[in-house]
Design a protein around this motif. Structure first.
Motif, short mmCIF file in Angstrom:
data_model
loop_
_atom_site.label_atom_id
_atom_site.label_comp_id
_atom_site.label_asym_id
_atom_site.label_seq_id
_atom_site.Cartn_x
_atom_site.Cartn_y
_atom_site.Cartn_z
N ARG A 54 -8.02 3.58 -5.74
CA ARG A 54 -7.08 3.90 -6.81
C ARG A 54 -5.68 3.95 -6.25
NH1 ARG A 54 -11.48 7.09 -8.43
NH2 ARG A 54 -12.10 6.64 -10.57
N GLU A 55 -4.78 3.30 -6.96
CA GLU A 55 -3.37 3.36 -6.59
C GLU A 55 -2.81 4.68 -7.12
OE1 GLU A 55 0.59 0.70 -7.23
OE2 GLU A 55 -1.35 -0.29 -7.27
N ILE A 56 -2.15 5.41 -6.24
CA ILE A 56 -1.57 6.69 -6.62
C ILE A 56 -0.17 6.42 -7.17
CG2 ILE A 56 -0.87 8.97 -5.81
CD1 ILE A 56 -2.97 8.57 -3.55
N GLU A 60 -1.22 3.82 -12.88
CA GLU A 60 -2.38 3.94 -12.00
C GLU A 60 -3.26 2.70 -12.18
OE1 GLU A 60 -6.36 6.45 -11.98
OE2 GLU A 60 -4.61 7.71 -11.57
N ASN A 62 -6.71 0.56 -10.39
CA ASN A 62 -7.85 0.75 -9.51
C ASN A 62 -8.70 -0.51 -9.47
OD1 ASN A 62 -10.09 0.95 -11.54
ND2 ASN A 62 -8.84 2.66 -12.25
#
Length: 86
Positions: A54-56, A60, A62
């Motif tokens: 997951r990209e923070i 967002e 994923n």
């Protein structure tokens, strides 16, 4: 970027651990056995799990990847004999 075993697979999260759990841009990671007692070849010889990255931040994003773990049989049982001596 955070990486983890799929949250819907609780038993698998108890079996495996992903380290490190976070990275920047690109990340190498390791899947480790958290609890070897849960891995029993006589019960199951193949485990399928899903890793999620997951990209923070916003937005967002994923992605996921399936992972198959093949267990090797190991003589982990104490021998049993029918007679006390032969």
């Amino acid at each position: 970027l955070s990486i983890q075993v799929d949250g819907d697979q609780k038993e698998l999260r108890d079996m495996f651990d992903v380290t490190p759990t976070q990275g920047i841009n690109e990340a190498s990671f390791l899947i480790r056995v958290r609890n070897p007692d849960l891995l029993d070849y006589e019960r199951v010889n193949q485990i399928n799990l899903t890793l999620i990255a997951r990209e923070i931040g916003a937005p967002e994003r994923n992605t996921s990847v399936p992972v198959t773990v093949f267990l090797k049989d190991m003589n982990d049982n104490t021998p049993e004999f029918t007679r006390s001596s032969y």
